[in-house]
Motif scaffolding. Sequence first.
Motif, PDB file in Angstrom:
ATOM      1  N   GLN A 106       0.834  -1.203   0.000  1.00 40.54           N
ATOM      2  CA  GLN A 106       0.000   0.000   0.000  1.00 40.54           C
ATOM      3  C   GLN A 106       0.862   1.244   0.000  1.00 40.54           C
ATOM      4  N   ASN A 107       0.351   2.267  -0.663  1.00 41.20           N
ATOM      5  CA  ASN A 107       1.172   3.450  -0.879  1.00 41.20           C
ATOM      6  C   ASN A 107       1.158   4.363   0.339  1.00 41.20           C
ATOM      7  N   SER A 108       1.628   3.857   1.503  1.00 38.64           N
ATOM      8  CA  SER A 108       1.631   4.729   2.673  1.00 38.64           C
ATOM      9  C   SER A 108       2.910   4.524   3.468  1.00 38.64           C
ATOM     10  N   TYR A 109       3.256   5.526   4.244  1.00 35.61           N
ATOM     11  CA  TYR A 109       4.485   5.499   5.028  1.00 35.61           C
ATOM     12  C   TYR A 109       4.447   4.335   6.011  1.00 35.61           C
ATOM     13  N   ARG A 110       3.278   4.124   6.628  1.00 35.41           N
ATOM     14  CA  ARG A 110       3.153   3.072   7.646  1.00 35.41           C
ATOM     15  C   ARG A 110       3.443   1.696   7.085  1.00 35.41           C
ATOM     16  N   LYS A 563      -7.118   5.981  -4.354  1.00 38.10           N
ATOM     17  CA  LYS A 563      -5.678   6.098  -4.636  1.00 38.10           C
ATOM     18  C   LYS A 563      -4.913   6.700  -3.475  1.00 38.10           C
ATOM     19  N   ASP A 564      -5.555   7.571  -2.710  1.00 33.60           N
ATOM     20  CA  ASP A 564      -4.872   8.331  -1.669  1.00 33.60           C
ATOM     21  C   ASP A 564      -4.760   7.499  -0.388  1.00 33.60           C
ATOM     22  N   ALA A 565      -3.543   7.423   0.194  1.00 35.49           N
ATOM     23  CA  ALA A 565      -3.322   6.553   1.354  1.00 35.49           C
ATOM     24  C   ALA A 565      -4.189   6.959   2.544  1.00 35.49           C
ATOM     25  N   GLU A 566      -4.267   8.271   2.814  1.00 41.40           N
ATOM     26  CA  GLU A 566      -5.023   8.735   3.986  1.00 41.40           C
ATOM     27  C   GLU A 566      -6.505   8.384   3.871  1.00 41.40           C
ATOM     28  N   SER A 567      -7.076   8.611   2.671  1.00 41.96           N
ATOM     29  CA  SER A 567      -8.515   8.360   2.550  1.00 41.96           C
ATOM     30  C   SER A 567      -8.795   6.868   2.452  1.00 41.96           C
TER      31      SER A 567
END
Length: 855
Positions: A106-110, A563-567
């Motif tokens: 997944q495209n997120s820092y975490r 597409k957006d990691a936060e949402s």
Amino acid sequence: FFNPSVYFLDKKSTTWSVRLGQLLLSAKKKDLEAFYETLKVVRAEQIVPLSAASFERGSYQRGYEYIVRLHILCELEHSVRQSLQQWLGDQGKDSLNWMARLEMTQNSYRAKEPILALRRALLSLNNRTDNLDMVGECWLQSARVARKAGHHQTAYNALLNAGESRLAELYVERAKCLWSKGDVHQALIVLQKGVELCFPENKTPTDTKTNLIHGRAMLLVGRFMEETANFESNAVMKQYKEVTTLLPEWEDGHFYFAKYYDKLMPMVTDNKMEKQGDLIRYIVLHFGRSLQYGNQYIYQSMPRMLSLWLDFGAKVYEWEKAGRADRLQMKTDLMKINKTITDHTNHLAPYQFLTAFSQLISRICHSHDDVFVVLMEIIAKVFLAYPQQSMWMMTAVSKSSYPMRVNRCKEILNKTINMKASLGKFIGDATRLTDKLLELCNKPVDGNSSTLSMSVHFKMLKRLVEEATFSEILIPLQSVMIPTLPSMPGSHTHHDPFPGHWAYITSFDDTVEILASLQKPKKISLKGSDGKSHIMMCKPKDDLRKDCRLMEFNSLINKCLRKDAESRRRELHIRTYSVIPLNDECGIIEWVNNTAGLRPILNKLYKEKGVYMSGKELRQCMLPKSTPLQEKLSVFREKLLPRHPPVFHEWFLRTFPDPTSWYNSRSAYCRSTAVMSMVGYILGLGDRHGENILFDSFTGECVHVDFNCLFNKGETFEVPEIVPFRLTHNMVNGMGPMGTEGLFRRACEVTMRLMRDQRESLMSVLKPFLHDPLVEWSKPVKGTKAQANETGEVVNEKAKTHVLDIEQRLQGVIKNRNRIKGLPLSIEGHVHYLIQEATNENLLCQMYLGWAPYM
């Protein structure tokens, strides 16, 4: 003094970080027995919570942390096995493809940072000479992930660590970090220096990877030059052009080049359409090129490319008709543009045009014959590839009350039949089906019957569908009407945009239910070839073309939210459903199961508590519009509110009796309400009374219906709507003890940020939709028909102001009665202002009583 080996001897410790430490220590000591033993235990420990999570909805998202840990263990094991083989002097199997594996996460820092940290640890265990670059690459990836998550300090730190390796991409990342902090000038200096150092003029790189990095860096230089506005436009243009020369098959280069030209065009040509032909051909050429090599900008390039071409064509027609001097030059320009579009039609895949199908159909009455010929080619190409979807999308135009639209539709359908004869039967059957469905929509109903029967009242429809030779016709459900795009870059000519399950109409249930609302819509059940029943609502006397276009827009917002990691982490989305207009004033809508409206939910609770107010009592509280504010406020506070206490939280307690589902449903409610509040505000969606907001009794999600009142039309009502969205005390009450704080506010901010970031693609989809010449946005005076020209196109006068209003709202500009108030607000400030406006009793007490501001 800390001795890790003592600490790790405690075998009972099961925290993940300690376990990972144990594994790395065993690997360092080359104690393989201990390594494999621990590995087995640790794997088992990660599976336990995963299997527990897998029983619930959304389990993949909830168990994602453990999936990442298993990913890490797999890479650890491979790496240890490899270093063992080297140690024994045996060149074994190849290692894992680290790049590809990271792309799958997944495209997120975490998700990404733990994997990258482990990789750096593994590389340091294994001191080979080529490792330095690989460690640098890992730090670079970390910097990229941190920057995208907005952790500037972490990104800076990672870049310092990566600084030991001479990677060309380092300069690009450094510049991007400075840019995202807002220091564009410094970013440009760093980047230009980097390009000079890594790609000297005299040496031309040979391998494709270096070429790509070079191209990317040059494109970024161009974007920074444009952003800083320190350079005259020719320099910027030259920079963009160089990128397309260096990488002729890279979508980004062509896209930014076309976009910059498009931005310049009004200035270069003093806004005179007649001078723009040559430039338009250029812009159209590069937008189309970009689409040949990928789809990441399709929602910006496709609508804009089509608009430029179609609008220029219409202008040429006007010029020719008026006999203007420069008409010949314009005609030559148009012929060149038509040729370019024809080339694109041959090179692009039909599914790419499908994303703008509504826009293509809306210009079916184009005034210029040469343009129509090309337009017909495109629509026929799409129809041939996807006849089922196209037929449903064209229905409304083919049944229009304007003869010109009907004839043009016939022309296109005949063309497709000439290209593929077997489509004739399908088109004939589909047309007959639509006629019968229209009869069903418009069937007059007497006041007291609540059902009709298919076999009695609609014999012909039943007979038609049950004919042995009746064509396969798709049930137009949301899942098979919205195209999915390929996730990877490239041309993908054979991509299947509808991988979902297709169900065809086989028969109808006999009962037709008549719903109680004003227009008496009918509820029918279609039996599908998948053996399931699909419920649809047939709605008379209601132009569903706006709803239909808005659903397409909502689907685009959903793509952005996914597409957006936060949402995505918050599972933000809009509940959409299929809307198929059958003509200018009837249509069918996919039924949303298990939902109840806000007003019925609350009225039921009020009746139980014995505080329900009858219509007669409510009418006594209706005050004339001219009543002073204080009087309105005291009636609102002293008469209406005491009889409508906040009770919405009780619905959640009753509908979701166990704690987990209750908590999940309340969170889903907060988030879905937030997304729709923000999107509704940007689009100026009004008329959000208690029957237009439904709640799903399985998930708690909020589902909005009826999108007829758009673009701030509510402000022009007799009692104007003055709140931005519905956030009455009951809506807040359902959100729990924190009210609008926490979940609701954060989800609003995430959605607002996303819409601001995606401003360009949202606007390029909205513009053709606002200028749609087949839909009247502002209703004409009663008794007159909107002035359509001889071709059946309506000019939407207000479209320009609507576009401007939406653009301003996306920039944080606050307007009050059309006057701008102060400077643009930040995202947090904007959301805060809107929440205050929506809950302000001074405004709520002035709302129309039928909207039920007291509920």
